[in-house]
Design an enzyme around this catalytic site. Structure first.
Site, PDB file in Angstrom:
ATOM      1  CB  CYS A  28      -0.931   0.017   1.218  1.00  0.00           C
ATOM      2  SG  CYS A  28      -0.052   0.246   2.778  1.00  0.00           S
ATOM      3  CB  CYS A  31       4.265  -0.538   2.069  1.00  0.00           C
ATOM      4  SG  CYS A  31       2.998  -1.535   2.852  1.00  0.00           S
ATOM      5  CG  ASP A 476      17.316  23.999 -33.622  1.00  0.00           C
ATOM      6  OD1 ASP A 476      17.939  25.066 -33.633  1.00  0.00           O
ATOM      7  OD2 ASP A 476      17.613  23.015 -34.317  1.00  0.00           O
ATOM      8  CG  ASP A 677      17.965  18.323 -34.991  1.00  0.00           C
ATOM      9  OD1 ASP A 677      18.240  19.502 -34.685  1.00  0.00           O
ATOM     10  OD2 ASP A 677      18.198  17.837 -36.112  1.00  0.00           O
ATOM     11  CG  ASP A 681      19.389  22.150 -30.815  1.00  0.00           C
ATOM     12  OD1 ASP A 681      19.597  23.366 -30.890  1.00  0.00           O
ATOM     13  OD2 ASP A 681      19.071  21.445 -31.793  1.00  0.00           O
TER      14      ASP A 681
END
Length: 786
Positions: A28, A31, A476, A677, A681
């Site tokens: 639970c 825990c 970008d 990409d 960047d």
């Protein structure tokens, strides 16, 4: 399974490692919260994420301060089981092991639930004659209705049951309940005892106290019925309550175990994609070897219809490859000599010979699995709310249960001891915090699996939560809103002497081949057909965002932007405009100087992605401001931004300047997502609240980002935001209903309706309500799969 990464920390001269260890016995939110607190207190642990659904803990730690053995021991000290993880020999084996373990858990708990339900039904049947004797004081309206409706039918069908002496029935019920308590529900009591020894309480404590109290009280009635009668206490037993409550809790656990298999299905299926063997080519012979024995640069034969075993480059043959398992794109991709392929994808109708380029943890499939595991075991900020509530929830419930008994005895008298105990037991059972513990992890696991099936790789749950609140998206330009494959549309060599012209072309080609920038690749591609001999480049230097320099054939070359050449003292007064079409304003100019004299000029264009404008408009409709960011010249960036309908743009920005732009937007109160990409960047992706890397980009960009789009399709960004919004909405629904359930049900179980309507909730119905709450949370999360 363990994942171990090394990441740079804020402090110098140190590094952190990450480890995921299995944790046994958590049932639970309480825990989970206890293990979480214990790990967070350990010196050297910088971050810990405990996942109830995965039964695991992911820890980021400083190996100079603490070792994995100490981390495992800190979990054991809380009363839960933990072992150092064992690495599986391969992706497929690891996925298979995980699936087998989930299957064992499911079968084990299902068997216990079935046996408990059958025994519970029999115990209920034998309890009906006893209920008939006490039907006049049954306070639970459902149980009262059941007794009034069912007893006449049972007495007609099984009249001998109603002839058995009451105490004999009690002993029969005792014997039938023992297997439920001692076998099916044994783990509830052992775990509750372990928690008690460590000074804490959890769901097991509530179930154990509730069912244990009902069982022991019934045993006392069975042993001494006359004594209780002389004290004015009806000799009623609650064996059926103890047995059926355990059965219902186990039924809930069965649904949870089944849901666990469903929520992790995307991860399991992905891991199973890698073949166990590869057909390698050595000395002209073909033979199969286990995948883990494949070496870098091994040549591998992939026949039509087979899965590609490892990442590689095609050295011979041609075929179409189905990459839908990675990208979600159903259209096969053509592959020929020189093309890259990914392990786990499916070869089409041609044979391919590959050269292995990435194995083990460096392979694309392994990275995706690692990122998905990190995401599914991560701990988003919303989970902290559930943890804080759970930390005090169980002690508060125990207090309410004790208060319930006291209030009953004070206001109703000792003669109401039985309903007082019934109410207290019902409070303990109905308040089990299972649903609260499952509210966030189930949604995270389903959402990450759903995203992966669409080609969106979420690396952590925190990114999923942050993405919902993004109000500014920075793009970008090159490789993001454009396809990232620029080409030279025209060029001019200024040197008039023919032999010098060829020398200049050879020198430019040699330098640009040394660079990895997309513009350099475009220049090299355009000049390659004109050159047969290669020349040596010396003293090569790269200035990110500006250009490159190199020494060739005794001359010093500078290749890059107008700003770069001007800063290096090149006279640009001789620049002439290259005759182009009407798209001139969207072309990028690359200039070349030899010994500080301008000798060449290239005009380069990068086509726009077909979906770019559509996506920008859709994101703006979602309330997001869109910003274009590029190192290209202002004229080009402004034209692209205008064509896409973007509201802001930043041009001629160097890599470190991209970070500054993100920081400025954040200082202005914006919540920023960055899409890029390239290597340049990566810092901006890391700075943004959410970094999103295009699948066609570099590994460095993907590592820095929070989300990777496995398919280079900007529409995935819109899908990711919408999935984030749905996932967060479902998490809030789960937490809301889990809390509201307890707010409403605990007072009812305590007997708040009894003085007004004579209604008292039985422990059996309390158990059914508790099990239903857990199942409803899981079912609500599973809606994300659609």
């Amino acid at each position: 399974m363990t994942t171990t990464d090394q990441t740079q920390p804020p402090a110098a001269n140190a590094y952190y490692e990450r480890i995921t260890i299995p944790v046994a016995g958590m049932t639970c939110a309480a825990c989970q919260a206890r293990v979480q607190r214990s790990l967070a207190k350990q010196p050297g642990v910088t971050d810990a994420a405990v996942n109830l659904l995965m039964n695991s803990a992911t820890i980021v730690y400083d190996p100079a301060v603490i070792q994995p053995d100490n981390i495992v021991q800190s979990v054991r000290d809380t009363g839960y089981g933990a072992e150092l993880p064992v690495e599986a020999p391969g992706l497929a084996d690891e996925a298979e092991q995980r699936e087998q373990e989930y299957e064992r858990q499911f079968r084990r708990v299902r068997l216990k639930a079935i046996v408990s339900l059958l025994l519970g039904a029999l115990i209920m049947l034998l309890s009906m004659p006893l209920m008939a004797m006490q039907s006049h004081h049954i306070a639970d309206p459902v149980m009262q209705w059941t007794s009034n409706w069912l007893n006449p039918i049972l007495e007609f069908l099984f009249p001998f049951l109603y002839l058995i002496e009451p105490n004999a029935l009690r002993w029969m019920l005792f014997l039938l309940t023992l297997p439920v308590i001692g076998w099916a529900g044994q783990h509830f009591y052992t775990r509750a005892w372990a928690a008690l020894r460590h000074g804490s309480a959890d769901m097991n404590s509530l179930v154990s106290l509730g069912t244990g109290a009902a069982f022991l009280y019934s045993v006392a009635i069975t042993l001494f019925p006359d004594w209780f009668s002389r004290q004015g206490v009806m000799p009623d037993v609650y064996y059926e309550a103890a047995a059926i409550v355990i059965a219902l809790v186990l039924v809930g656990n069965t649904f949870e175990a089944r849901a666990k298999r469903q929520t992790t299905s995307a991860l399991r299926k992905l891991g199973m994609l890698q073949p166990k063997t590869a057909r390698i080519v050595r000395n002209g012979s073909h033979f199969d070897i286990p995948i883990r024995q494949v070496l870098l640069d091994d040549e591998i034969l992939v026949r039509p219809g087979e899965r590609i075993p490892v990442d590689g480059i095609v050295v011979s043959g041609a075929s179409n490859v189905d990459e839908s398992m990675l990208t979600g794109e159903p259209v096969p991709v053509e592959k020929s000599i020189g093309a890259s392929v990914v392990g786990g994808t499916v070869n089409g109708n041609g044979a391919l010979n590959l050269r292995a380029t990435a194995l083990g943890e460096s392979a694309v499939l392994a990275k995706i699995l690692r990122w998905m595991q990190n995401a599914q075991t991560s701990r988003p900020p919303m989970q902290k709310l559930a943890d804080r509530i759970s930390a005090i929830f169980v002690p508060v419930v125990l207090g309410i249960s004790l208060l319930t008994i006291l209030l009953w005895l004070v206001f109703a008298g000792v003669e109401q001891l039985v309903p007082a105990l019934t109410a207290a037991v019902s409070v303990l059972i109905i308040a089990c915090p299972c649903a609260m513990g499952l509210a966030v992890p189930t949604a995270i696991m389903v959402a990450t699996g759903r995203a992966a099936s669409q080609g969106i790789l979420l690396k952590n749950g925190e990114a999923l939560q942050r993405l919902e609140n993004i109000d500014t998206i920075v793009f970008d330009k090159t490789g993001t809103v454009t396809i990232g494959k620029p080409g030279v549309v025209s060029y001019e060599i200024y040197e008039p002497v023919p032999e010098q012209r060829q020398e200049i072309i050879e020198s430019i080609l040699a330098i640009e081949r040394t660079s990895t920038h997309p513009l350099a690749e475009a220049v090299a591609t355009s000049l390659s057909p004109l050159v047969t001999d290669t020349v040596l480049v010396e003293d090569f230097s790269n200035s990110p965002g500006n250009g490159v320099t190199g020494q060739v054939q005794g001359s010093r070359y500078l290749i890059g932007s107008e700003r770069f050449l001007a800063a290096n003292g090149v006279d640009l007064s001789s620049i002439t405009a290259i005759q182009e079409d009407s798209s001139n304003e969207q072309t990028t100019q690359v200039l070349v100087a030899r010994d500080k004299i301008l000798v060449a000029q290239f005009a380069i264009s990068d086509p726009m992605r077909a979906e770019s404008r559509e996506v920008i408009q859709a994101l703006q409709a979602l309330g997001c401001q869109t910003v274009l960011l590029s190192g290209d010249r202002k004229l080009v960036v402004e034209a692209v931004a205008k064509q896409l309908g973007m509201q802001r743009f930043f041009a001629e920005v160097l890599p470190d300047g991209k970070v500054q732009v993100i920081e400025q937007l954040q200082r202005d109160g914006k919540r920023v997502a960055m899409i890029g990409d390239g290597i340049n960047d990566a810092p901006a992706l890391a700075q943004a609240e959410v970094g999103i890397a295009m699948g066609s980009g570099t590994d460095i960009a993907s590592e820095a980002a929070d989300i990777t789009l496995l398919r280079s399709d900007l529409r995935m960004i819109q899908h990711a935001i919408q999935l984030s919004q749905r996932a967060m909405r479902i998490m809030r629904q789960n937490l809301f209903w889990a809390l509201l359930y307890n707010v409403i049900c605990i007072p009812v179980a305590a007997g708040i309706l009894y003085p007004f309507f004579g209604i008292l909730l039985s422990p059996m119905l309390a158990g059914a309500a508790m099990a239903f709450s857990s199942v409803s949370v899981v079912a609500n999360s599973l809606r994300l799969r659609r």
